[in-house]
Design an enzyme around this catalytic site. Structure first.
Site, PDB file in Angstrom:
ATOM      1  N   TYR A 144      19.737 -22.248 -28.907  1.00 49.63           N
ATOM      2  CA  TYR A 144      20.441 -21.102 -29.595  1.00 49.63           C
ATOM      3  C   TYR A 144      20.168 -19.973 -28.585  1.00 49.63           C
ATOM      4  O   TYR A 144      19.041 -19.796 -28.150  1.00 49.63           O
ATOM      5  CB  TYR A 144      19.669 -20.656 -31.079  1.00 49.63           C
ATOM      6  CG  TYR A 144      20.005 -19.558 -31.582  1.00 49.63           C
ATOM      7  CD1 TYR A 144      21.310 -19.410 -32.235  1.00 49.63           C
ATOM      8  CD2 TYR A 144      19.409 -18.453 -31.509  1.00 49.63           C
ATOM      9  CE1 TYR A 144      21.964 -18.252 -32.692  1.00 49.63           C
ATOM     10  CE2 TYR A 144      19.899 -16.925 -32.166  1.00 49.63           C
ATOM     11  CZ  TYR A 144      21.150 -17.137 -32.655  1.00 49.63           C
ATOM     12  OH  TYR A 144      21.610 -16.037 -33.153  1.00 49.63           O
ATOM     13  N   ASP A 239      17.023 -19.426 -20.171  1.00 49.73           N
ATOM     14  CA  ASP A 239      16.946 -18.308 -21.554  1.00 49.73           C
ATOM     15  C   ASP A 239      15.224 -18.635 -22.014  1.00 49.73           C
ATOM     16  O   ASP A 239      14.916 -19.357 -22.870  1.00 49.73           O
ATOM     17  CB  ASP A 239      17.788 -18.782 -22.882  1.00 49.73           C
ATOM     18  CG  ASP A 239      17.738 -18.002 -23.809  1.00 49.73           C
ATOM     19  OD1 ASP A 239      16.790 -17.200 -24.037  1.00 49.73           O
ATOM     20  OD2 ASP A 239      18.413 -18.215 -24.821  1.00 49.73           O
ATOM     21  N   LYS A 267      12.565  -9.866 -26.815  1.00 56.16           N
ATOM     22  CA  LYS A 267      11.273  -9.772 -27.864  1.00 56.16           C
ATOM     23  C   LYS A 267      10.044  -9.310 -27.318  1.00 56.16           C
ATOM     24  O   LYS A 267       9.542  -8.237 -27.493  1.00 56.16           O
ATOM     25  CB  LYS A 267      11.172 -11.266 -28.588  1.00 56.16           C
ATOM     26  CG  LYS A 267      12.459 -11.646 -29.230  1.00 56.16           C
ATOM     27  CD  LYS A 267      12.102 -12.925 -30.067  1.00 56.16           C
ATOM     28  CE  LYS A 267      13.533 -13.587 -30.558  1.00 56.16           C
ATOM     29  NZ  LYS A 267      13.321 -14.595 -31.446  1.00 56.16           N
TER      30      LYS A 267
END
Length: 424
Positions: A144, A239, A267
Site C-alpha cells: 500500500y 517506500d 509518520k
C-alpha cells in the site's frame, strides 16, 4: 470491560462520517465488534472514554517509536505552538529536520517535505516519470502506497482488509499504467520488463511489507531489483513510510545495504503529526519546481509543529540505547509468542525486524500476499477480540503489521504474552 460511551459515540459518528470513521480499518469491520474511542494516550498505553486502558501495538500505525506523549516531544510542541501554528513560509526547523534525515539516509541527497505518505509517493512517482520519460510503473500485490488513483491497484492495508484491492472510482486508464507482481517473485518482474520494453519508469515497493502483515524480503530479492532497474533504465523507489527509522535508523535501505534512487518517508519524521517527505538523487530531485518543470506544492508542507515533533522524535530514537530497546522489545514479544504457539501446537508465523512484526495463523512462512490470504483470518479475528478484552490493542486486521516502541516496559511485554496464552 465497559464500552458504553464508545458505543454511544460510534452511533453518533456514523451519522456524521461514512462508516463512522475517517480511515476504514478503524471501523473494526473485519474483526467484528465496535471501535474503542480513545480519550488519551501516554507511553505504551491507550485510554478509552470508558476508562479502560490498553497496551498499544498500533502506535498510530508506526510513527510512535518513542511512545505516546513523550515529555520531550510535548514540551517542544508547546513552545512551538506559542510561536505560531503555520507560517506558509520557510523556517529553520525545516532544514534541521531535513539534515537529520540526510544524516541517516545518504541516498536522499535532496528532500521535499510534504504532508503525508500519500503525497510523498505521488511526488516520487511523478518525478520518476519525468526523469525517465516513461509512464508505466511496477508495484507489488499487497503493498500500500497511499490512496492516489494509480496506486490503488492490488493494494494492501484497508483496501485489502475490505476486499477491494482495486478501488472504485479509479479510471481504467490510470490502472493500465500500473503493473503488478507478487512480492518476492523476481521472475514476474523480469517478465513485466520484457513485455513492456522501455516503458517502465520505476519499481515502487515497501522493502519490508507492512500492509499485508509483516512480510520480509527473501535473500537477494531487493538486490536483484536494484540490479534490474539499473539495467533497464528504470528507477527504484523504496517506500519507507513504515520502515523508516524503525527497521533500522537508516531504514530498510541501511539494513539491507541497498541505495534506492528515491525514498518516501512519513509518520515518524513528524513524531506522529501529519507529515511526509520524498528524497533521492540530486539530479532527479532538481526537476522539482522551482528549479525544474515538475510541479508539486503544499500550503502546510514543513508545518512548524510537525517539524519540531519530528526533530525531537528523531533525536530520541537515534540514540542507540533507545533504538536497541525497541529492537529488544520487538524480539522478546515475537519470540515469546512463537514459543507459546510451539508449545501449544498452534501453527503460527511471527516474522519481525527492527521495531515491527506480524502474526499469521499459517503452517508455512508467508512470503507474499497470496500466502497471507491463505492464513486463517477468522482465527486471527477471534484472537484479536480475545486480546482486546484483556487490554491489548492490536491492529484490527489480519493484514497489518504490529508496531512496538522503545517505551514498552518488560512488564507490559510479559502481560501481553500472558494474554496470548489465554487467547490462543
Amino acid at each position: 470491560m465497559k464500552i458504553k460511551k464508545s458505543q454511544r459515540l460510534f452511533q453518533q459518528s456514523q451519522k456524521i462520517f461514512p462508516g463512522g470513521v475517517n480511515s476504514p480499518v478503524r471501523a473494526f469491520r473485519s474483526v467484528g465488534g465496535e471501535p474503542r474511542f480513545i480519550q488519551k494516550a501516554k507511553g505504551a498505553l491507550l485510554y478509552d472514554v470508558d476508562g479502560n486502558s490498553y497496551i498499544d501495538y498500533v502506535g498510530s500505525w508506526g510513527p510512535l517509536v518513542m511512545g505516546h506523549a513523550h515529555p520531550q516531544v510535548v514540551s517542544a510542541l508547546k513552545k512551538a505552538a506559542a510561536l505560531g501554528t503555520s507560517y506558509g513560509a520557510p523556517s529553520e526547523q525545516e532544514s534541521i529536520l531535513g539534515a537529520l534525515i540526510q544524516k541517516h539516509y545518504p541516498s536522499c541527497e535532496k528532500i521535499r517535505l510534504v504532508n503525508s505518505g500519500t503525497e510523498a509517493v505521488m511526488g516520487a512517482i511523478r518525478l520518476a516519470r519525468a526523469f525517465t520519460g516513461r509512464e508505466k510503473i511496477i508495484k507489488f500485490e499487497g503493498c500500500y502506497h497511499g490512496h492516489s488513483d494509480s496506486l490503488l491497484v492490488k493494494a494492501g492495508s484497508g483496501a485489502l482488509t475490505f476486499g477491494v484491492p482495486t478501488s472504485k472510482g479509479v479510471p481504467e486508464a490510470f490502472a493500465r499504467l500500473t503493473l503488478t507482481a507478487p512480492y518476492n517473485d523476481l521472475d514476474a518482474v523480469e517478465k513485466l520488463f520484457k513485455a513492456n520494453p522501455q516503458e517502465i519508469a520505476c519499481i515502487i515497493l515497501e522493502p519490508v511489507v507492512g500492509n499485508s502483515g509483516c512480510i520480509l524480503p527473501e535473500a537477494g530479492f531487493l538486490e536483484a531489483l536494484r540490479a534490474l532497474t539499473q539495467k533497464e533504465g528504470a528507477l527504484l523507489i523504496f517506500d519507507e513510510v513504515m520502515t523508516g527509522f524503525r527497521v533500522a535508523l537508516g531504514g530498510a535501505q541501511a539494513h539491507f545495504k541497498i541505495r534506492p534512487d528515491l525514498t518516501t518517508l512519513g509518520k515518524v519524521i513528524g513524531g506522529g503529526l501529519p507529515v511526509g517527505a520524498f528524497g533521492g538523487r540530486a539530479e532527479i530531485m532538481d526537476l522539482l519546481a522551482p528549479l525544474g518543470p515538475v510541479y508539486q506544492a503544499g500550503t502546510l508542507s514543513g508545518n512548524p509543529l510537525a517539524m519540531v515533533a519530528g526533530i525531537e522524535t528523531l533525536r530520541l530514537i537515534t540514540q542507540k540505547a533507545n533504538f536497541k530497546k525497541m529492537e529488544k522489545n520487538t524480539r522478546n514479544l515475537a519470540e515469546g509468542i512463537q514459543k507459546i504457539a510451539k508449545a501449544s501446537g498452534i501453527p503460527l508465523q511471527v516474522p519481525y525486524i527492527g521495531g515491527m512484526m506480524g502474526l499469521f495463523f499459517s503452517e508455512t512462512p508467508v512470503r507474499n500476499l497470496e500466502d497471507a490470504q491463505k492464513s486463517d483470518v477468522p482465527r486471527f479475528n477471534r484472537f484479536f477480540n480475545a486480546m482486546l478484552e484483556q487490554g491489548i490493542y492490536l491492529p484490527p486486521s489480519a493484514y497489518e503489521a504490529w508496531f512496538v516502541s522503545a517505551i514498552h516496559k518488560e512488564k507490559e511485554i510479559e502481560k501481553t504474552l500472558q494474554a496470548v496464552k489465554n487467547a490462543l
